[in-house]
Design a protein around this motif. Structure first.
Motif, mmCIF file in Angstrom:
data_model
loop_
_atom_site.group_PDB
_atom_site.id
_atom_site.type_symbol
_atom_site.label_atom_id
_atom_site.label_comp_id
_atom_site.label_asym_id
_atom_site.label_seq_id
_atom_site.Cartn_x
_atom_site.Cartn_y
_atom_site.Cartn_z
ATOM 1 N N UNK A 126 1.027 -1.277 -0.016
ATOM 2 C CA UNK A 126 -0.070 0.083 -0.020
ATOM 3 C C UNK A 126 0.698 1.200 0.024
ATOM 4 N N UNK A 127 0.148 2.566 -0.240
ATOM 5 C CA UNK A 127 1.217 3.703 -0.217
ATOM 6 C C UNK A 127 1.776 3.859 1.148
ATOM 7 N N UNK A 128 1.072 3.393 2.101
ATOM 8 C CA UNK A 128 1.787 3.635 3.622
ATOM 9 C C UNK A 128 2.986 2.398 3.941
ATOM 10 N N UNK A 129 3.089 1.684 2.792
ATOM 11 C CA UNK A 129 4.175 0.720 3.139
ATOM 12 C C UNK A 129 3.978 -0.578 3.551
ATOM 13 N N UNK A 130 2.517 -0.639 3.997
ATOM 14 C CA UNK A 130 2.055 -2.028 4.609
ATOM 15 C C UNK A 130 1.765 -3.036 3.479
ATOM 16 N N UNK A 131 1.910 -4.281 3.687
ATOM 17 C CA UNK A 131 1.809 -5.467 2.776
ATOM 18 C C UNK A 131 0.660 -6.109 3.045
ATOM 19 N N UNK A 132 -0.215 -6.066 1.932
ATOM 20 C CA UNK A 132 -1.441 -7.125 2.281
ATOM 21 C C UNK A 132 -1.615 -7.919 1.013
ATOM 22 N N UNK A 133 -2.213 -9.281 1.191
ATOM 23 C CA UNK A 133 -2.625 -10.070 0.129
ATOM 24 C C UNK A 133 -3.836 -9.617 -0.556
ATOM 25 N N UNK A 134 -3.735 -10.051 -1.822
ATOM 26 C CA UNK A 134 -4.752 -9.450 -2.691
ATOM 27 C C UNK A 134 -4.869 -10.837 -3.612
ATOM 28 N N UNK A 135 -6.288 -11.251 -3.850
ATOM 29 C CA UNK A 135 -6.564 -12.287 -4.777
ATOM 30 C C UNK A 135 -6.578 -11.967 -6.322
ATOM 31 N N UNK A 136 -5.728 -12.387 -6.860
ATOM 32 C CA UNK A 136 -5.677 -12.256 -8.293
ATOM 33 C C UNK A 136 -6.406 -13.359 -9.181
ATOM 34 N N UNK A 137 -7.274 -12.903 -9.794
ATOM 35 C CA UNK A 137 -8.192 -13.931 -10.556
ATOM 36 C C UNK A 137 -7.603 -14.801 -11.586
ATOM 37 N N UNK A 138 -8.094 -15.863 -11.687
ATOM 38 C CA UNK A 138 -7.764 -16.803 -12.746
ATOM 39 C C UNK A 138 -8.311 -16.702 -13.999
ATOM 40 N N UNK A 139 -7.911 -17.488 -14.932
ATOM 41 C CA UNK A 139 -8.858 -17.600 -16.201
ATOM 42 C C UNK A 139 -10.264 -18.220 -16.151
#
Length: 324
Positions: A95-108
């Motif tokens: 994120x902009x604040x430097x925090x790291x988060x998990x985000x789901x990247x959708x598949x085909x």
């Protein structure tokens, strides 16, 4: 709804004619395959398409998606394909604040029309990821459920020639496909036309004739088509006759089949018959419509035994004899 029924029926029949014309710009011949794929789509089913390489299976599905103005994705199944390659995976985002988060990247799998190319080339664990999505219409990842956008249609292909290094689909998973279609070689004249059109340097332009909202409306309309009791009973009786060692089974079924079709086959026979009637501009299906659906619905749901193999009896021959 009752006042709009004839109107919707006419609209569906006309739109189907336009759809066939658009697909015909690219696909030469294969009219019955095109019809059955559209039937499956309108019935909210999924299709298993079997044919040797080079018969335009991918082109057919891509052209259908273009004519329906739907999102299309193609998954090439290989032995090293993982379930997350189909459904999607979690990635780390900063994120902009430097925090790291998990985000789901959708598949085909997150598309309206999904071509699962050579589904038997990948291990059962990966096959199951696709088949679960087909059944449940959602994907679960990291404890969260992601709904698949409707309409959702999977067309899986298999090559009937090369079986070395493949993972055949178990009967329980085959049952999730509404139809099993076999693509044959084109006739001489059709092949001449294919060669002429594909080597000319110009590409046919396919125009959308239907959108997702219209398709969903037609799918619901097909579900609401009334069916006479005798047609439903005919479908159920036909499926019952495929079950060996049951009262309804003829002697040749007891001799040649190990297992018969389950109740899902009866449902798909009736749904397919409804759709055929609607595409033909009729308000209710006939027993003849059930008969037309018999081979693609039942072929992958009945299992022949050693006696059948010894006598050269295929599932299609058994079905033809039952329908005959």
């Amino acid at each position: 709804m009752a006042d709009q029924t004839p109107e919707t029926l006419h609209e569906l029949s006309e739109t189907y004619d336009q759809l066939r014309r658009e697909i015909g710009k690219v696909i030469v011949g294969q009219e019955e395959i095109v019809e059955m794929v559209v039937v499956c789509l309108l019935a909210r089913g999924h299709t298993l398409l079997i044919g040797v390489p080079g018969l335009a299976k991918t082109l057919l599905v891509r052209t259908l998606a273009r004519a329906l103005d739907l999102d299309f994705s193609r998954i090439q199944f290989t032995p090293d394909l993982m379930p997350s390659d189909i459904t999607g995976t979690e990635i780390i985002q900063e994120t902009d604040g430097g925090a790291r988060t998990f985000e789901f990247a959708r598949g085909p799998i997150f598309a309206n029309v999904v071509l699962a190319d050579e589904i038997n080339r990948t291990p059962p664990k990966t096959q199951a990821a696709l088949l679960e999505a087909m059944q449940e219409n959602h994907v679960t990842a990291a404890g969260e459920t992601f709904e698949l956008e409707r309409p959702f249609f999977v067309l899986a292909t298999q090559n009937p020639i090369e079986q070395e290094g493949t993972y055949p689909l178990p009967e329980a998973q085959l049952d999730r496909f509404m139809l099993n279609l076999w693509l044959d070689y084109p006739s001489f004249d059709q092949e001449v036309e294919v060669v002429r059109s594909t080597t000319a340097g110009t590409e046919a332009s396919v125009q959308p004739v239907m959108d997702a909202e219209q398709l969903l409306r037609f799918q619901q309309f097909v579900r609401e088509i009334p069916v006479a009791d005798n047609v439903i009973e005919f479908a159920v009786r036909l499926v019952s006759q495929t079950r060996p060692q049951r009262d309804a089974a003829p002697d040749f079924v007891n001799e040649y089949l190990s297992y018969g079709a389950g109740p899902r086959a009866s449902q798909y026979l009736v749904l397919g018959a409804k759709t055929l009637a609607a595409l033909d501009g009729r308000m209710t299906p006939l027993e003849a419509d059930v008969k037309r659906m018999a081979v693609p619905v039942l072929r992958h749901r009945i299992v022949t035994n050693f006696n059948a193999e010894a006598d050269g009896i295929t599932p299609v021959k058994v079905i033809d004899r039952l329908v005959g």
